[in-house]
Design an enzyme around this catalytic site. Structure first.
Site, PDB file in Angstrom:
ATOM      1  N   HIS A   1     -10.071   1.648   1.791  1.00  0.00           N
ATOM      2  CA  HIS A   1      -9.599   2.993   2.149  1.00  0.00           C
ATOM      3  C   HIS A   1     -10.773   3.950   2.337  1.00  0.00           C
ATOM      4  CE1 HIS A   1      -5.282   2.664   2.011  1.00  0.00           C
ATOM      5  NE2 HIS A   1      -5.319   2.080   0.826  1.00  0.00           N
TER       6      HIS A   1
ATOM      7  N   HIS B   1      -9.209  -3.565  -1.937  1.00  0.00           N
ATOM      8  CA  HIS B   1      -8.166  -2.829  -1.214  1.00  0.00           C
ATOM      9  C   HIS B   1      -8.469  -1.332  -1.233  1.00  0.00           C
ATOM     10  CE1 HIS B   1      -3.872  -2.070  -0.008  1.00  0.00           C
ATOM     11  NE2 HIS B   1      -4.195  -0.900  -0.525  1.00  0.00           N
ATOM     12  N   GLU B   2      -8.748  -0.791  -2.419  1.00  0.00           N
ATOM     13  CA  GLU B   2      -9.034   0.646  -2.526  1.00  0.00           C
ATOM     14  C   GLU B   2     -10.361   0.998  -1.864  1.00  0.00           C
ATOM     15  OE1 GLU B   2      -6.641   2.544  -3.237  1.00  0.00           O
ATOM     16  OE2 GLU B   2      -5.400   0.916  -4.003  1.00  0.00           O
TER      17      GLU B   2
ATOM     18  N   CYS C   1       0.848  -1.184   0.000  1.00  0.00           N
ATOM     19  CA  CYS C   1       0.000   0.000   0.000  1.00  0.00           C
ATOM     20  C   CYS C   1       0.885   1.236   0.000  1.00  0.00           C
ATOM     21  CB  CYS C   1      -0.897  -0.014   1.231  1.00  0.00           C
ATOM     22  SG  CYS C   1      -2.015   1.396   1.347  1.00  0.00           S
TER      23      CYS C   1
END
Length: 167
Positions: A146, A142-143, A100
């Site tokens: 965030h 993953h994004e 990341c």
């Protein structure tokens, strides 16, 4: 277009859910997307979410083409997502090493759903959906995390698989 400084783990913006976009087709939104793309590419990222450049909005981008950080994964075309969401198609979880930009030089074995259907809006407010498997599904999740204030170590099953990469 501006390459922004990255926000690192520990910063409060990475710990909280982001705000939804309400005004589409604005010059501000288009500029944010352009800035996310150039910042992601400049840092050799596979993706980038607005909180990673200090912006509290549910916007993310990803792209995997000739990426030196991920040389052996399937290519994914540039994708821009505003106010994304997703559904799990298969409950199968896979573990892969992730990195990341907000946790530089670190890698960890994170669990993700292998098959999902994501939906989002483009900058003009047009809704779209896409089915994703494998690495594509992993990058999306993953994004997306965030945008919800989650970093990939929270998806790790075994913290012994969290490591520092010398470069």
């Amino acid at each position: 277009m501006t390459v922004h400084d990255l926000v690192y783990a520990g910063n409060s913006i990475l710990k909280n859910p982001s705000s939804e976009i309400v005004n589409f087709n604005s010059s501000e939104l288009k500029m944010l997307v352009e800035d996310l793309i150039v910042t992601m590419r400049e840092n050799h990222g596979a993706g980038l979410a607005a909180p990673q450049i200090g912006i509290d909005l549910r916007v993310m981008v990803f792209e995997i083409k000739n990426n030196p950080r991920y040389p052996d994964v399937e290519e994914v075309d540039l994708t821009v997502l505003v106010n994304p969401s997703y559904e799990i198609i298969s409950e199968v979880l896979t573990e892969e090493y992730e990195g990341c930009l907000s946790l530089p030089k670190m890698r960890g074995l994170a669990r993700r759903y292998d098959h999902i259907l994501y939906s989002a809006y483009d900058v003009n407010g047009n809704h779209f959906e896409k089915e994703a498997k494998g690495w594509h599904a992993r990058v999306f999740q993953h994004e997306y995390d965030h945008l919800d204030g989650i970093l990939y170590p929270e998806r790790m099953h075994n913290m012994k698989e969290f490591s520092y990469l010398e470069s």
